[in-house]
Design a protein around this motif. Structure first.
Motif, mmCIF file in Angstrom:
data_model
loop_
_atom_site.group_PDB
_atom_site.id
_atom_site.type_symbol
_atom_site.label_atom_id
_atom_site.label_comp_id
_atom_site.label_asym_id
_atom_site.label_seq_id
_atom_site.Cartn_x
_atom_site.Cartn_y
_atom_site.Cartn_z
ATOM 1 N N SER A 1 38.406 32.351 41.495
ATOM 2 C CA SER A 1 37.655 31.838 40.337
ATOM 3 C C SER A 1 38.420 30.964 39.175
ATOM 4 O O SER A 1 38.086 30.046 38.690
ATOM 5 C CB SER A 1 36.658 32.924 39.765
ATOM 6 N N ARG B 1 39.190 26.906 38.710
ATOM 7 C CA ARG B 1 38.287 26.337 38.355
ATOM 8 C C ARG B 1 38.440 25.988 36.636
ATOM 9 O O ARG B 1 37.592 25.271 36.298
ATOM 10 C CB ARG B 1 36.946 26.670 38.774
ATOM 11 N N ARG C 1 32.810 34.529 34.449
ATOM 12 C CA ARG C 1 34.068 34.265 35.658
ATOM 13 C C ARG C 1 33.541 35.235 36.912
ATOM 14 O O ARG C 1 33.783 34.780 37.971
ATOM 15 C CB ARG C 1 35.297 34.694 34.906
ATOM 16 N N LEU D 1 31.412 33.230 39.247
ATOM 17 C CA LEU D 1 31.968 32.280 39.902
ATOM 18 C C LEU D 1 32.440 32.576 41.370
ATOM 19 O O LEU D 1 32.643 31.592 42.037
ATOM 20 C CB LEU D 1 33.188 31.300 39.216
ATOM 21 N N GLN D 2 32.674 33.908 41.716
ATOM 22 C CA GLN D 2 33.032 34.190 42.941
ATOM 23 C C GLN D 2 31.854 34.450 43.684
ATOM 24 O O GLN D 2 30.977 35.456 43.483
ATOM 25 C CB GLN D 2 34.031 35.342 42.792
ATOM 26 N N SER E 1 37.447 42.024 43.676
ATOM 27 C CA SER E 1 37.974 41.059 42.468
ATOM 28 C C SER E 1 39.261 42.075 41.443
ATOM 29 O O SER E 1 39.102 43.117 41.594
ATOM 30 C CB SER E 1 37.268 40.445 41.674
#
Length: 461
Positions: free
Chosen positions: A23, A26, A291, A294-295, A360
Motif C-alpha cells: 500500500s 501509493r 492504509r 488499501l491492501q 501486513s
C-alpha cells in the motif's frame, strides 16, 4: 571519579523505498522510483543523521515472485548503495543485510571491510541465512540447505569473515619511506581455515578501520536463530509482534548470551516498527485504518504465504479454520512461521482472520507524538527493547517522527541531542575488538600453524 554511563535509546532508519507492503507506494508524496533512486536514499540518510539516528538499515532478499511487495521487486544492491551513502554522510552507521548461505566469506569480508574503510568505521553486517527456498536456484543449487545446516554454516562463516578482517594487525604498515619498508611482514597473517563447510586461506588484502571490525547484526528468531544471535550478534533486528513477545525475546536472547559468557549489554536489541503519527490518537487510528484498506485480501494472503516459502493460501476456503501447514515451517522463515502458527492456534483464527492479522506489517505504533513517545519509553524501560528500527517510506511519517517524537525523547533524557562518536561501535557503546593476532602475542606469544604451509598461521583459539 568514573562517569556513570546513562542508558539511552538507539534508533535505526530502515530505508525501504516504495515499501515492504502493498500500500505504501501509493502515497502521493513518495516517488515511484524511490527504491532505485540513490538521491532518495541520500536525502533520507542525511535526514536520519540530522536527527542523530545511530544507523540506516538496508533490508534485502535474494528471491522474488511477481506478487512480492513493491520495494523488493526493483531495488538497489545494499553494499553498492551504502558505499554511496558513506561519502554522502559523516556520522551515521551503515548496515546491510547479506546472506551466509549463498555467498563466500572472502567476498563478504572484502565488501564490508571496504565499506568500513570508505565510511571511516561506520559499517555493520546483518547476518541472515535466507528463508526462501527459491533463492537456491538463483545461485546454481537445486535445493535449499536445511534450516539447521544453514545456521551451522552461518556460525562458521561469520568466524571466518572475522578472521579475515584481522589479516593485518593495526601496526602492519609502517610505510617508512626512508627505510623502504611498506609492510611489516610479521603483522600480516594468513587464516588457513578448513572447517565443516568452508576452506579459506587468506589473508584479506585490506586493513582494519578505526572501529576495528564492522558491527555484527543478526535477525533470526527460531531457536537456532536465537542461539546464533546469542553467540555472534552485537545488535539484533528483532521480529516481534507486541510488548509481551518483545520482552520475552529480549530476556531470552540476553540470557542465552550470559550462558555463553558474554556481556548482555553488548547486544543491542532493535525491534522494527512503523509509526503512524497525527495530532491526536483518533486521527492516527483513522490514517492506519485507511492504509490497511488499501491492501487487498489477495495481497495479504501473499504476504502471509511468504513466511511459509510463498505457500499459495488462495487454494483454501478463507472462512474455514486455518489449514495445517506446520510442515512448511521447517525450512523457510522458521521463527516467523512458527510464531504465526502459535497465534493462529491460541486465537483459533480462520484463514481470513490470519491474513488480516499477519498479512501486513502489524507492529505499528499509532497515535499522537506524545503517545508514540510514551510507548517507546514503555518498551525501553520495561525491558522489551534497547531502541527501534524505524521503517522509512512515506515522507510525512518520517518527518513527524523526527520533528515531533524525537524532541520529546530528548527532553526526557532518553535520546542524544548530539553525536558523541563518529563510528557505529561508538554509537552503540561497543568496544573496538582487539586484533586476534595482537591479542595472542600479548597473552602467550605467537603460535605455530597446524596446517603445513610456507607462510601460514592459524587463528588463535
Amino acid at each position: 571519579m568514573t562517569k556513570k554511563i546513562v542508558r539511552q535509546l538507539k534508533f535505526g532508519a530502515i530505508l525501504a523505498g516504495v515499501g515492504s507492503d502493498h500500500s505504501q507506494w501509493r502515497d502521493p508524496e513518495l516517488p515511484s522510483n524511490a527504491s532505485i533512486d540513490i538521491n532518495w536514499y541520500i536525502r533520507n540518510a542525511r535526514l536520519a543523521e540530522d536527527a542523530k539516528f545511530d544507523l540506516v538499515f538496508i533490508i534485502d532478499s535474494p528471491y522474488i515472485t511477481p506478487d512480492t511487495a513493491p520495494h523488493f521487486l526493483n531495488r538497489l544492491e545494499p553494499l553498492t548503495l551504502l558505499s554511496a551513502l558513506a561519502v554522502s554522510t559523516s556520522k551515521i552507521g551503515l548496515v546491510a543485510t547479506l546472506t551466509t548461505t549463498y555467498w563466500e566469506p572472502y567476498n563478504v569480508a572484502r565488501l564490508f571491510a571496504s565499506l568500513d574503510n570508505i565510511s571511516h568505521g561506520r559499517a555493520g553486517w546483518n547476518v541472515v541465512t535466507t528463508g526462501l527456498e527459491g533463492a537456491s536456484r538463483n545461485y546454481g543449487h537445486d535445493k535449499h540447505l536445511d534450516h539447521a545446516v544453514r545456521y551451522r554454516r552461518a556460525l562458521e562463516f561469520v568466524e571466518v569473515v572475522k578472521g579475515l578482517w584481522d589479516s593485518y594487525e593495526d601496526d602492519a604498515f609502517p610505510a617508512d619511506k626512508s627505510a623502504g619498508v611498506f609492510l611489516d611482514k610479521t603483522r600480516q597473517h594468513a587464516l588457513n581455515h578448513k572447517g565443516e563447510f568452508l576452506s579459506v586461506a587468506g589473508p584479506l588484502a585490506l586493513s582494519r578501520s578505526k572501529q576495528g571490525q564492522p558491527v555484527i547484526f543478526q535477525a533470526g528468531d527460531s531457536n537456532d536463530g536465537r542461539d546464533l544471535g546469542a553467540r555472534i550478534a552485537e545488535a539484533t533486528f528483532a521480529g516481534v509482534e507486541d510488548f509481551d513477545s518483545a520482552r520475552s525475546y529480549y530476556t531470552d536472547l540476553k540470557q542465552r548470551a550470559v550462558a555463553l559468557g558474554r556481556d548482555p549489554e553488548q547486544i543491542t536489541v532493535l525491534p522494527g516498527i512503523n509509526p503512524i503519527i497525527a495530532e491526536t490518537d483518533e486521527k492516527a487510528q483513522a490514517i492506519a485504518a485507511s492504509r490497511e484498506g488499501l491492501q487487498t485480501f489477495e495481497q495479504k494472503l501473499t504476504q502471509l504465504g511468504r513466511a511459509f516459502n510463498y505457500h499459495d493460501f488462495s487454494q483454501y476456503d478463507p472462512d474455514a479454520p486455518f489449514p495445517d501447514v506446520s510442515g512448511l515451517t521447517l525450512n523457510s522463515y522458521k521463527g516467523h512461521a512458527e510464531r504465526i502458527l502459535r497465534g493462529v492456534s491460541e486465537k483459533k483464527l480462520t484463514l481470513r482472520q490470519a491474513a488480516d492479522r499477519y498479512g501486513s506489517w502489524r507492529l505499528s505504533f499509532v497515535g499522537s507524538p506524545e503517545t508514540i513517545a510514551n510507548e517507546i519509553e514503555r518498551w525501553f524501560v520495561g525491558g522489551a527493547a534497547d531502541g527501534f528500527n524505524i521503517r522509512v517510506t512515506i515522507p510525512g511519517d518520517f518527518a513527524l517522527f523526527r520533528e515531533r517524537v524525537i524532541p520529546i525523547l530528548q527532553q526526557r533524557g532518553l535520546f542524544r541531542k548530539e553525536y558523541e562518536s563518529d563510528t557505529l561501535r561508538g554509537h552503540l557503546g561497543l568496544p573496538v575488538p582487539e586484533n586476534i593476532w595482537t591479542k595472542s602475542r600479548r597473552e602467550k606469544g605467537p603460535i605455530k600453524s597446524d596446517i603445513p604451509s610456507e607462510a601460514s598461521e592459524s587463528v588463535p583459539a
